[in-house]
Design a protein around this motif. Sequence first.
Motif, PDB file in Angstrom:
ATOM      1  N   PRO A  69       0.820  -1.218   0.000  1.00  0.00           N
ATOM      2  CA  PRO A  69       0.000   0.000   0.000  1.00  0.00           C
ATOM      3  C   PRO A  69       0.851   1.264   0.000  1.00  0.00           C
ATOM      4  O   PRO A  69       1.985   1.261   0.474  1.00  0.00           O
ATOM      5  N   GLU A  70       0.261   2.319  -0.529  1.00  0.00           N
ATOM      6  CA  GLU A  70       0.931   3.614  -0.527  1.00  0.00           C
ATOM      7  C   GLU A  70       0.614   4.409   0.732  1.00  0.00           C
ATOM      8  O   GLU A  70       1.196   5.475   0.942  1.00  0.00           O
ATOM      9  N   SER A  71      -0.300   3.909   1.548  1.00  0.00           N
ATOM     10  CA  SER A  71      -0.642   4.597   2.794  1.00  0.00           C
ATOM     11  C   SER A  71      -1.391   3.631   3.705  1.00  0.00           C
ATOM     12  O   SER A  71      -1.928   2.622   3.262  1.00  0.00           O
ATOM     13  N   TYR A 118      -4.118   4.387   5.081  1.00  0.00           N
ATOM     14  CA  TYR A 118      -5.516   4.551   4.682  1.00  0.00           C
ATOM     15  C   TYR A 118      -5.869   3.562   3.562  1.00  0.00           C
ATOM     16  O   TYR A 118      -6.909   2.905   3.611  1.00  0.00           O
ATOM     17  N   GLN A 119      -5.002   3.439   2.576  1.00  0.00           N
ATOM     18  CA  GLN A 119      -5.236   2.504   1.470  1.00  0.00           C
ATOM     19  C   GLN A 119      -5.314   1.066   1.983  1.00  0.00           C
ATOM     20  O   GLN A 119      -6.180   0.293   1.562  1.00  0.00           O
ATOM     21  N   GLU A 121      -8.621   0.512   3.825  1.00  0.00           N
ATOM     22  CA  GLU A 121      -9.717   0.330   2.861  1.00  0.00           C
ATOM     23  C   GLU A 121      -9.714  -1.093   2.306  1.00  0.00           C
ATOM     24  O   GLU A 121     -10.760  -1.727   2.200  1.00  0.00           O
ATOM     25  N   ARG A 140      -8.967   2.770  10.412  1.00  0.00           N
ATOM     26  CA  ARG A 140      -7.569   3.148  10.283  1.00  0.00           C
ATOM     27  C   ARG A 140      -6.832   3.111  11.625  1.00  0.00           C
ATOM     28  O   ARG A 140      -5.699   2.638  11.703  1.00  0.00           O
ATOM     29  N   SER A 160       2.576  10.642   2.571  1.00  0.00           N
ATOM     30  CA  SER A 160       2.194   9.235   2.700  1.00  0.00           C
ATOM     31  C   SER A 160       3.418   8.348   2.865  1.00  0.00           C
ATOM     32  O   SER A 160       4.448   8.562   2.228  1.00  0.00           O
TER      33      SER A 160
END
Length: 156
Positions: A62-64, A66-67, A70, A76, A102
């Motif tokens: 993931p790039e974050s 949050y991603q 999800e 989170r 991020s």
Amino acid sequence: MTTRSQTTPPAPAPEEIGLHCAALHSRVFSRLVTRLFNNRLADSGLRITQFSVLNAIKARPPESIYQLAELLGMERTSLQRTVDKLIEKGLVETQPTGKKRSLGLTLTPLGETSYQQALHGWQDAQQHFESLVGAANWEQISRELRGFSRQVKQTL
């Protein structure tokens, strides 16, 4: 001209709620499946939640946070606590993604080793689970659950 009453329907009896509550039954099932997987993963030192996070990072870095939240359908803040524990254990590391502030997540070499060790316990748990519910049944049910999850998520 007749008008319909605007009254609310009567509340269901507690027994009816207990028999039909989607939240209750999904949580009971989830806790039992979690216990099954945690028992089989015990030798690895990971819990199924941690293994699932490692697996998601390995499958789609993931790039974050949050991603990742999800992707996993997690809050989170709850995910952050799990990720922090994995970072403390030296299994996961963060690195800048170049997108604002991020931080992406990747497995460390130790994380990769731990993942591979836990994978055997996960396979054992998954095979045992499928032997209980039937592999074909589980394939159909898991497909339906993913669809239900998408539908519910759209309403949130």
